[in-house]
Design a protein around this motif. Structure first.
Motif, mmCIF file in Angstrom:
data_model
loop_
_atom_site.group_PDB
_atom_site.id
_atom_site.type_symbol
_atom_site.label_atom_id
_atom_site.label_comp_id
_atom_site.label_asym_id
_atom_site.label_seq_id
_atom_site.Cartn_x
_atom_site.Cartn_y
_atom_site.Cartn_z
ATOM 1 N N ILE A 103 -11.666 25.221 -2.295
ATOM 2 C CA ILE A 103 -11.481 24.437 -3.519
ATOM 3 C C ILE A 103 -11.620 22.958 -3.181
ATOM 4 C CG2 ILE A 103 -9.895 23.833 -5.386
ATOM 5 C CD1 ILE A 103 -8.654 26.587 -5.097
ATOM 6 N N HIS A 104 -12.606 22.321 -3.747
ATOM 7 C CA HIS A 104 -12.859 20.901 -3.457
ATOM 8 C C HIS A 104 -11.704 20.055 -3.990
ATOM 9 C CE1 HIS A 104 -14.999 17.016 -3.316
ATOM 10 N NE2 HIS A 104 -15.778 17.618 -2.416
ATOM 11 N N TYR A 105 -11.399 18.961 -3.259
ATOM 12 C CA TYR A 105 -10.264 18.115 -3.647
ATOM 13 C C TYR A 105 -10.440 17.484 -5.023
ATOM 14 C CZ TYR A 105 -13.170 14.055 -2.442
ATOM 15 O OH TYR A 105 -14.162 13.123 -2.400
ATOM 16 N N ILE A 106 -11.704 17.370 -5.471
ATOM 17 C CA ILE A 106 -11.934 16.749 -6.780
ATOM 18 C C ILE A 106 -11.375 17.616 -7.910
ATOM 19 C CG2 ILE A 106 -14.182 17.776 -7.319
ATOM 20 C CD1 ILE A 106 -15.076 14.983 -8.256
ATOM 21 N N ARG A 107 -11.168 18.903 -7.648
ATOM 22 C CA ARG A 107 -10.599 19.787 -8.674
ATOM 23 C C ARG A 107 -9.181 19.363 -9.033
ATOM 24 N NH1 ARG A 107 -15.385 20.643 -9.891
ATOM 25 N NH2 ARG A 107 -16.611 21.865 -8.387
ATOM 26 N N TYR A 108 -8.457 18.841 -8.054
ATOM 27 C CA TYR A 108 -7.101 18.361 -8.325
ATOM 28 C C TYR A 108 -7.141 17.134 -9.236
ATOM 29 C CZ TYR A 108 -5.543 21.503 -4.613
ATOM 30 O OH TYR A 108 -5.262 22.613 -3.862
ATOM 31 N N ALA A 109 -8.137 16.270 -9.011
ATOM 32 C CA ALA A 109 -8.295 15.099 -9.886
ATOM 33 C C ALA A 109 -8.684 15.518 -11.297
ATOM 34 C CB ALA A 109 -9.343 14.154 -9.303
ATOM 35 N N GLN A 110 -9.570 16.515 -11.390
ATOM 36 C CA GLN A 110 -9.961 17.012 -12.711
ATOM 37 C C GLN A 110 -8.782 17.661 -13.425
ATOM 38 O OE1 GLN A 110 -13.168 19.527 -11.425
ATOM 39 N NE2 GLN A 110 -14.733 17.937 -11.727
ATOM 40 N N LEU A 111 -7.947 18.352 -12.657
ATOM 41 C CA LEU A 111 -6.751 18.949 -13.235
ATOM 42 C C LEU A 111 -5.818 17.874 -13.780
ATOM 43 C CD1 LEU A 111 -4.964 21.460 -13.728
ATOM 44 C CD2 LEU A 111 -4.052 21.146 -11.410
ATOM 45 N N ALA A 112 -5.686 16.769 -13.039
ATOM 46 C CA ALA A 112 -4.836 15.660 -13.488
ATOM 47 C C ALA A 112 -5.369 15.062 -14.789
ATOM 48 C CB ALA A 112 -4.762 14.586 -12.402
ATOM 49 N N ILE A 113 -6.693 14.936 -14.901
ATOM 50 C CA ILE A 113 -7.300 14.385 -16.120
ATOM 51 C C ILE A 113 -7.009 15.290 -17.315
ATOM 52 C CG2 ILE A 113 -9.499 13.875 -17.259
ATOM 53 C CD1 ILE A 113 -10.541 12.954 -14.516
ATOM 54 N N ILE A 114 -7.104 16.599 -17.090
ATOM 55 C CA ILE A 114 -6.838 17.549 -18.180
ATOM 56 C C ILE A 114 -5.376 17.489 -18.614
ATOM 57 C CG2 ILE A 114 -6.735 20.003 -18.764
ATOM 58 C CD1 ILE A 114 -9.184 20.398 -16.932
ATOM 59 N N VAL A 115 -4.460 17.508 -17.616
ATOM 60 C CA VAL A 115 -3.030 17.538 -17.941
ATOM 61 C C VAL A 115 -2.591 16.238 -18.602
ATOM 62 C CG1 VAL A 115 -0.709 17.655 -16.973
ATOM 63 C CG2 VAL A 115 -2.473 19.211 -16.151
ATOM 64 N N PHE A 116 -2.888 15.118 -17.948
ATOM 65 C CA PHE A 116 -2.435 13.831 -18.491
ATOM 66 C C PHE A 116 -3.258 13.403 -19.700
ATOM 67 C CE2 PHE A 116 -0.678 13.734 -14.237
ATOM 68 C CZ PHE A 116 0.549 13.120 -14.423
ATOM 69 N N GLY A 117 -4.570 13.714 -19.671
ATOM 70 C CA GLY A 117 -5.447 13.253 -20.749
ATOM 71 C C GLY A 117 -5.338 14.059 -22.022
#
Length: 516
Positions: A103-117
């Motif tokens: 799992i690429h680390y960018i998936r965690y950033a994308q998850l943060a965008i979905i949750v917070f955004g």
């Protein structure tokens, strides 16, 4: 067409215009654009607070009741978003480790965008009262009462005592204020204003405490102006100093307003904060970017002209000022800004790279600032070099080069070796790295080593008094010759290999400082 349609359309239009102004490539976003993004976020938040009251008569009690719901709604939304993001991140990490997934680390950033955004913003918007002007005034809960009287007020008082003691020291000893004073005043003003807002329900009977708070802010605003003026005189206007100046003007106006008018409206605190932030970002030639760019450009041109006129050896301070100015301008405004300052050097810099961005001369190209200073006739001087020069009694000290590798996954050839050890050494952090190493090796009963590093000599001793010495001087010189003018981040891990009759070692350097 009613206001309910006009304002959403206007908001969509503004968002579209802002999106158009952003760089097409996210990697081209400079420092100023990032700061602008956060400042506009703050402006939008303030607008949510003051917009329902701007064209209507209202009392401070109703306004503050609404403002509290917005502020605590934001805090609650952030809190729950962090909880959800933390839980989902742990679940994603568990999947990666348990099922051996890549799992690429960018998936965690994308998850943060979905949750917070998505969740965070919608949860926050759901907390906004539907009828702000008709909110019921509620007394403070025990938690808010303790927070206001027992936490905020004492903190503001401590800041007050520290700042006014320092002001008295300046007046008595006739000392110039230090640069950090500006940020301390900003912190004090922020705490004082928050304290004023939370304590405002207790000011209904008397406006004297309110005016005393703003008088304290007013006096410190004058100190802020003096400290800023001194820094601008010496170093010119920067992006941060412009924002501090705008903040000072806002503080001055607000303090005068609340001191002179007993029925001052709290909504104007947030309204003028939004207005000044907006002007600082979209004020044309008076914006933070334009004013600071003009000031720093003129300052650099002045320094370069001084160097050209003086045929003697360039002063160390001038070297640092030119280096720092070029670095600042290139980071904040891009290297194309130098078309107006040093066009010939900029042209040489661009020619020195091919169209793919590869270095034609790897020993010569490392960012624009070191390249430009070399063309001007001296080596680039960073802030640490200048501070070391000052600490060393204004004498030129040896330059400190820091190299590091950031390769998370790599293959290490261990064929022919018996042990893999982790060794850390620093003159400043580890006075006795041998003890640290021994503690790490306590689990291994059949291995008892002592490792020392001194004067670039690595010495390894066994229990049987067998000793091996490895000289790292040539290794350091070679690494410095190949990489001294490049980025500190190395493309591959530097490796030292040594062997004597007793021992064979291979050393992988993740971080390395060379003084040369």
């Amino acid at each position: 067409m009613g206001y309910s349609i006009i304002f959403p359309l206007l908001g969509i239009g503004l968002l579209g215009a802002y999106y158009y102004l952003l760089p097409h490539n996210i990697y081209d976003i400079d420092f100023n654009t990032i700061v602008r993004h956060y400042l506009l976020t703050i402006t939008l938040f303030f607008m949510i607070i003051w917009s329902p009251f701007i064209f209507r008569k209202s009392d401070n009690a109703t306004f503050w009741q609404y403002a509290q719901s917005i502020i605590f709604g934001l805090i609650t939304a952030i809190f729950f978003s962090f909880i959800i993001y933390g839980g989902l991140s742990i679940a994603l990490y568990a999947l990666e480790k348990l099922f051996v997934l890549d799992i690429h680390y960018i998936r965690y950033a994308q998850l943060a965008i979905i949750v917070f955004g998505i969740f965070g913003i919608n949860f926050f918007l759901s907390q906004i009262p539907k009828y702000p002007l008709f909110m019921q005034i509620r007394p403070y809960s025990n938690i808010k009462r303790i927070f206001s009287k027992n936490i905020l007020a004492p903190i503001a008082l401590v800041y007050f005592i520290i700042l006014y003691s320092y002001t008295a020291k300046i007046l008595l000893n006739m000392e110039w204020p230090t640069g950090i004073l500006s940020w301390i005043i900003v912190s004090f003003s922020f705490v004082a204003i928050v304290s004023f807002l939370f304590l405002s329900p207790y000011f209904k009977k008397s406006t004297i405490p309110q005016r005393l708070i703003w008088l304290a802010i007013f006096l410190q605003t004058i100190m802020l102006g003096v400290a800023l003026w001194m820094r601008v005189e010496e170093y010119g206007i920067t992006y941060n100093r412009y924002l501090l100046a705008i903040f000072g003007v806002w503080l001055l106006l607000m303090s005068l307003y609340f001191m002179l008018f007993g029925k001052a409206q709290q909504k104007w605190i947030f309204f003028f904060a939004s207005l000044f932030i907006f002007i600082s970002q979209f004020g044309g030639e008076y914006s933070a970017s334009s004013v600071s760019k003009k000031s720093q450009t003129q300052r650099l041109i002045k320094f370069i002209n001084e160097v050209k006129e003086d045929s003697k050896e360039i002063d160390m301070k001038i070297k640092y000022q030119i280096s720092d100015s070029i670095q600042y301008i290139s980071i904040h405004y891009g290297i194309d800004t130098f078309k107006e300052i040093i066009p010939d050097i900029l042209k040489k810099y661009k020619i020195a790279k091919d169209k793919k961005g590869k270095r034609v001369n790897p020993n010569y190209i490392y960012g624009f600032a070191p390249f430009a200073t070399k063309e001007l006739g001296f080596e680039f001087i960073n802030r640490w070099d200048w501070l070391n020069y000052q600490r060393n009694g204004m004498k030129i000290n040896l330059k400190n080069y820091h190299f590091y590798t950031n390769i998370s996954k790599q293959i290490i050839d261990i064929k022919g070796y018996d042990y893999l050890l982790n060794y850390k050494y620093s003159n400043y952090l580890y006075r006795n790295p041998i003890l640290k190493l021994k503690r790490e090796l306590e689990k291994s009963k059949d291995l008892n080593l002592s490792i020392t590093f001194s004067n670039n000599q690595l010495q390894i001793k066994h229990d049987s008094n067998i000793s091996s010495n490895f000289d790292l001087n040539e290794f350091g010189k070679k690494l410095l010759e190949e990489n001294s003018l490049r980025n500190n981040k190395l493309d591959k891990t530097p490796i030292y290999e040594g062997e004597d009759k007793n021992l064979r070692v291979k050393i992988f350097f993740q971080k390395l400082n060379i003084i040369g």
